[in-house]
Design a protein around this motif. Structure first.
Motif, PDB file in Angstrom:
ATOM      1  N   VAL A 179       6.590  -6.144   3.775  1.00 21.81           N
ATOM      2  CA  VAL A 179       7.899  -6.267   3.144  1.00 21.81           C
ATOM      3  C   VAL A 179       8.876  -5.402   3.923  1.00 21.81           C
ATOM      4  CG1 VAL A 179       9.272  -5.759   1.084  1.00 21.81           C
ATOM      5  CG2 VAL A 179       6.973  -6.721   0.835  1.00 21.81           C
ATOM      6  N   THR A 180      10.043  -5.951   4.239  1.00 21.16           N
ATOM      7  CA  THR A 180      11.106  -5.160   4.849  1.00 21.16           C
ATOM      8  C   THR A 180      12.202  -4.948   3.823  1.00 21.16           C
ATOM      9  OG1 THR A 180      12.156  -7.151   5.750  1.00 21.16           O
ATOM     10  CG2 THR A 180      10.620  -5.970   7.177  1.00 21.16           C
ATOM     11  N   GLU A 181      12.786  -3.759   3.869  1.00 21.61           N
ATOM     12  CA  GLU A 181      13.807  -3.377   2.909  1.00 21.61           C
ATOM     13  C   GLU A 181      14.710  -2.346   3.581  1.00 21.61           C
ATOM     14  OE1 GLU A 181      13.236  -2.510  -1.629  1.00 21.61           O
ATOM     15  OE2 GLU A 181      12.698  -0.707  -0.509  1.00 21.61           O
ATOM     16  N   ALA A 182      16.000  -2.680   3.717  1.00 18.27           N
ATOM     17  CA  ALA A 182      16.933  -1.800   4.433  1.00 18.27           C
ATOM     18  C   ALA A 182      16.342  -1.505   5.815  1.00 18.27           C
ATOM     19  CB  ALA A 182      17.213  -0.545   3.626  1.00 18.27           C
ATOM     20  N   ASP A 183      16.188  -0.223   6.162  1.00 16.14           N
ATOM     21  CA  ASP A 183      15.647   0.124   7.481  1.00 16.14           C
ATOM     22  C   ASP A 183      14.158   0.441   7.419  1.00 16.14           C
ATOM     23  OD1 ASP A 183      15.803   2.493   6.082  1.00 16.14           O
ATOM     24  OD2 ASP A 183      16.702   3.651   7.713  1.00 16.14           O
ATOM     25  N   ARG A 184      13.462  -0.069   6.387  1.00 19.18           N
ATOM     26  CA  ARG A 184      12.069   0.292   6.155  1.00 19.18           C
ATOM     27  C   ARG A 184      11.152  -0.936   6.211  1.00 19.18           C
ATOM     28  NH1 ARG A 184      15.283   2.658   2.317  1.00 19.18           N
ATOM     29  NH2 ARG A 184      14.650   1.229   0.650  1.00 19.18           N
ATOM     30  N   LEU A 185       9.964  -0.719   6.772  1.00 18.16           N
ATOM     31  CA  LEU A 185       8.892  -1.712   6.741  1.00 18.16           C
ATOM     32  C   LEU A 185       7.742  -1.132   5.939  1.00 18.16           C
ATOM     33  CD1 LEU A 185       7.370  -4.305   7.765  1.00 18.16           C
ATOM     34  CD2 LEU A 185       6.559  -2.881   9.664  1.00 18.16           C
ATOM     35  N   TYR A 186       7.229  -1.913   4.987  1.00 15.78           N
ATOM     36  CA  TYR A 186       6.052  -1.547   4.223  1.00 15.78           C
ATOM     37  C   TYR A 186       4.922  -2.502   4.613  1.00 15.78           C
ATOM     38  CZ  TYR A 186       9.773   0.437   1.254  1.00 15.78           C
ATOM     39  OH  TYR A 186      10.878   1.097   0.780  1.00 15.78           O
ATOM     40  N   VAL A 187       3.772  -1.955   5.006  1.00 16.72           N
ATOM     41  CA  VAL A 187       2.659  -2.783   5.452  1.00 16.72           C
ATOM     42  C   VAL A 187       1.382  -1.967   5.263  1.00 16.72           C
ATOM     43  CG1 VAL A 187       2.847  -2.008   7.870  1.00 16.72           C
ATOM     44  CG2 VAL A 187       1.849  -4.255   7.366  1.00 16.72           C
ATOM     45  N   HIS A 188       0.265  -2.650   5.052  1.00 15.97           N
ATOM     46  CA  HIS A 188      -0.969  -1.893   4.839  1.00 15.97           C
ATOM     47  C   HIS A 188      -1.527  -1.328   6.142  1.00 15.97           C
ATOM     48  CE1 HIS A 188      -4.665  -0.497   3.107  1.00 15.97           C
ATOM     49  NE2 HIS A 188      -5.383  -1.270   3.913  1.00 15.97           N
ATOM     50  N   ALA A 189      -1.690  -2.180   7.148  1.00 12.38           N
ATOM     51  CA  ALA A 189      -2.425  -1.765   8.340  1.00 12.38           C
ATOM     52  C   ALA A 189      -1.506  -1.379   9.499  1.00 12.38           C
ATOM     53  CB  ALA A 189      -3.389  -2.870   8.765  1.00 12.38           C
ATOM     54  N   ASN A 190      -0.717  -2.318   9.995  1.00 12.18           N
ATOM     55  CA  ASN A 190       0.133  -2.067  11.154  1.00 12.18           C
ATOM     56  C   ASN A 190       1.170  -3.170  11.234  1.00 12.18           C
ATOM     57  OD1 ASN A 190      -0.744  -4.316  13.095  1.00 12.18           O
ATOM     58  ND2 ASN A 190      -2.702  -3.391  12.522  1.00 12.18           N
ATOM     59  N   ALA A 191       2.134  -2.979  12.116  1.00 13.26           N
ATOM     60  CA  ALA A 191       3.222  -3.955  12.246  1.00 13.26           C
ATOM     61  C   ALA A 191       2.948  -5.025  13.285  1.00 13.26           C
ATOM     62  CB  ALA A 191       4.529  -3.222  12.590  1.00 13.26           C
ATOM     63  N   TRP A 192       2.012  -4.799  14.213  1.00  9.51           N
ATOM     64  CA  TRP A 192       1.857  -5.772  15.303  1.00  9.51           C
ATOM     65  C   TRP A 192       0.968  -6.954  14.904  1.00  9.51           C
ATOM     66  CZ3 TRP A 192      -0.965  -1.104  15.807  1.00  9.51           C
ATOM     67  CH2 TRP A 192      -2.342  -1.237  15.923  1.00  9.51           C
ATOM     68  N   ALA A 193       0.040  -6.753  13.997  1.00 11.46           N
ATOM     69  CA  ALA A 193      -0.817  -7.850  13.529  1.00 11.46           C
ATOM     70  C   ALA A 193      -1.320  -7.465  12.148  1.00 11.46           C
ATOM     71  CB  ALA A 193      -1.988  -8.081  14.494  1.00 11.46           C
ATOM     72  N   PRO A 194      -0.464  -7.518  11.146  1.00  9.52           N
ATOM     73  CA  PRO A 194      -0.819  -6.946   9.841  1.00  9.52           C
ATOM     74  C   PRO A 194      -2.014  -7.602   9.171  1.00  9.52           C
ATOM     75  CG  PRO A 194       1.264  -8.156   9.732  1.00  9.52           C
ATOM     76  CD  PRO A 194       0.926  -8.020  11.178  1.00  9.52           C
ATOM     77  N   GLY A 195      -2.311  -8.855   9.489  1.00  5.45           N
ATOM     78  CA  GLY A 195      -3.432  -9.532   8.867  1.00  5.45           C
ATOM     79  C   GLY A 195      -4.747  -9.384   9.600  1.00  5.45           C
ATOM     80  N   GLN A 196      -4.743  -8.662  10.725  1.00 11.11           N
ATOM     81  CA  GLN A 196      -5.989  -8.428  11.452  1.00 11.11           C
ATOM     82  C   GLN A 196      -6.615  -7.081  11.126  1.00 11.11           C
ATOM     83  OE1 GLN A 196      -5.536  -9.236  15.653  1.00 11.11           O
ATOM     84  NE2 GLN A 196      -4.549 -11.209  15.278  1.00 11.11           N
TER      85      GLN A 196
END
Length: 250
Positions: free
Chosen positions: A112-129
């Motif tokens: 999820v992106t919100e304003a200048d923030r990214l929320y993700v569990h693992a990482n931004a380059w391949a979040p589903g891996q």
């Protein structure tokens, strides 16, 4: 606004209750749950229901690998990649979630992106891996994969903070209760640590909060009744190693 950040809750009711209370005392009016709501612990249904209620009040939650495994068939690839204790916990968890709770997990977004923030569990380059941000190189790769200035993730159960500099990202271990100014000239990646299963030798639950007005981030360690949480794991018939991990934080 003050935003509470919780990652890797892992069905640990006692830890989650303690963290939510501490974040409320810190003045947080909104929460972000950075994945792995379930797995390992004895209260998956309770945790899912609380997160669902928080989302109805404006919270954000993202999918973690244990969440994905719980709402996938037992022979799915994500389940097969887990170690034996994790698979046993997921098999148990799947049987202790009702269809609505499983549907809730299944519908969670990877990021999820919100304003200048990214929320993700693992990482931004391949979040589903589900690759880990466990090094300066991995932090640099994740920071390069998103235009957002601030990234908040979980998956790694140790608190950490990275920021951009020439070459690989810089890293340091944050101290609890110390407000860190997130200087606007840098880009940042923060891992608040595991609420429900710390692994840094400290059994106290971990979380953090962000003040969006002052652009300061504060990490917290919250002592809780981890002996009770471990006993609940054993009472549920889950692998004993998962209870032992709560006792030692390792």
């Amino acid at each position: 606004m003050r935003i509470g950040l919780l990652a890797d809750l892992h069905a640990n009711r006692e830890a989650m209750e303690a963290c939510l209370e501490a974040l409320q005392q810190a003045g947080c009016t909104r929460h972000v749950f950075l994945g792995d709501l379930v797995g390992y612990g004895a209260d998956p249904g309770w945790v899912v229901d609380v997160v669902r209620a928080q989302m109805e009040a404006g919270a954000v939650a993202v999918l973690g690998n244990h969440d994905e495994a719980a709402c996938s068939p037992p022979d799915a690839a994500g389940n097969l990649r887990m170690n034996a204790d994790a698979r046993a916990a997921i098999d148990w968890t799947r049987k202790h979630l009702d269809p609505g709770q499983l549907d809730f997990l299944r519908a969670l977004p990877l990021q999820v992106t919100e304003a200048d923030r990214l929320y993700v569990h693992a990482n931004a380059w391949a979040p589903g891996q589900w690759s880990y941000v466990a090094s300066r190189l991995a932090a640099s790769q994740s920071l390069a994969a998103t235009p957002q200035r601030l990234t908040f993730c979980g998956h790694v159960h140790d608190p950490a903070l990275y920021y951009t500099q020439p070459g690989d990202a810089a890293h340091f271990d944050p101290h609890p209760d110390v407000a860190i100014p997130l200087l606007p000239a840098r880009r940042w990646l923060a891992i608040p640590g595991a609420c429900g299963q710390p692994r840094d030798g400290n059994p106290a639950a971990a979380c953090a909060w962000l003040d969006t007005e002052t652009d300061r981030l504060t990490f917290l360690r919250i002592p809780y009744d981890h002996e009770r949480a471990a006993a609940r794991v054993r009472e549920a018939g889950l692998p004993d190693a998962l209870a032992q991990r709560l006792l030692t934080g390792a």
